[in-house]
Design a protein around this motif. Structure first.
Motif, mmCIF file in Angstrom:
data_model
loop_
_atom_site.group_PDB
_atom_site.id
_atom_site.type_symbol
_atom_site.label_atom_id
_atom_site.label_comp_id
_atom_site.label_asym_id
_atom_site.label_seq_id
_atom_site.Cartn_x
_atom_site.Cartn_y
_atom_site.Cartn_z
ATOM 1 N N ARG A 20 0.829 -1.204 0.000
ATOM 2 C CA ARG A 20 0.000 0.000 0.000
ATOM 3 C C ARG A 20 0.865 1.256 0.000
ATOM 4 O O ARG A 20 0.573 2.227 -0.701
ATOM 5 N N LEU A 23 2.169 1.804 -3.460
ATOM 6 C CA LEU A 23 1.090 2.256 -4.335
ATOM 7 C C LEU A 23 0.800 3.747 -4.127
ATOM 8 O O LEU A 23 0.670 4.503 -5.099
ATOM 9 N N GLU A 26 3.711 5.803 -5.577
ATOM 10 C CA GLU A 26 3.657 5.872 -7.045
ATOM 11 C C GLU A 26 2.528 6.787 -7.510
ATOM 12 O O GLU A 26 2.685 7.511 -8.494
#
Length: 55
Positions: A20, A23, A26
């Motif tokens: 997570r 993510l 990014e």
């Protein structure tokens, strides 16, 4: 046996948390890149000529 199950659960939690985190990182990077593409390029040369050069 109970300690093994706790360790396995914690390991799985850490793996999910790391995924997570990557993510989110990014997504933030992609958002910054897309917002930069919409900004007009700045003219630095006009600002530099405003001041005289030091000797």
């Amino acid at each position: 046996m109970f300690e093994y199950e706790i360790a396995t659960a914690r390991s799985a939690d850490r793996i999910r948390e790391a995924a997570r985190y990557r993510l989110v990182r990014e997504a933030k990077k992609a958002r910054r890149a897309s917002s930069r593409s919409w900004e007009p390029e700045r003219q630095v040369t006009g600002q530099r000529s405003r001041f005289t050069r030091a000797a």
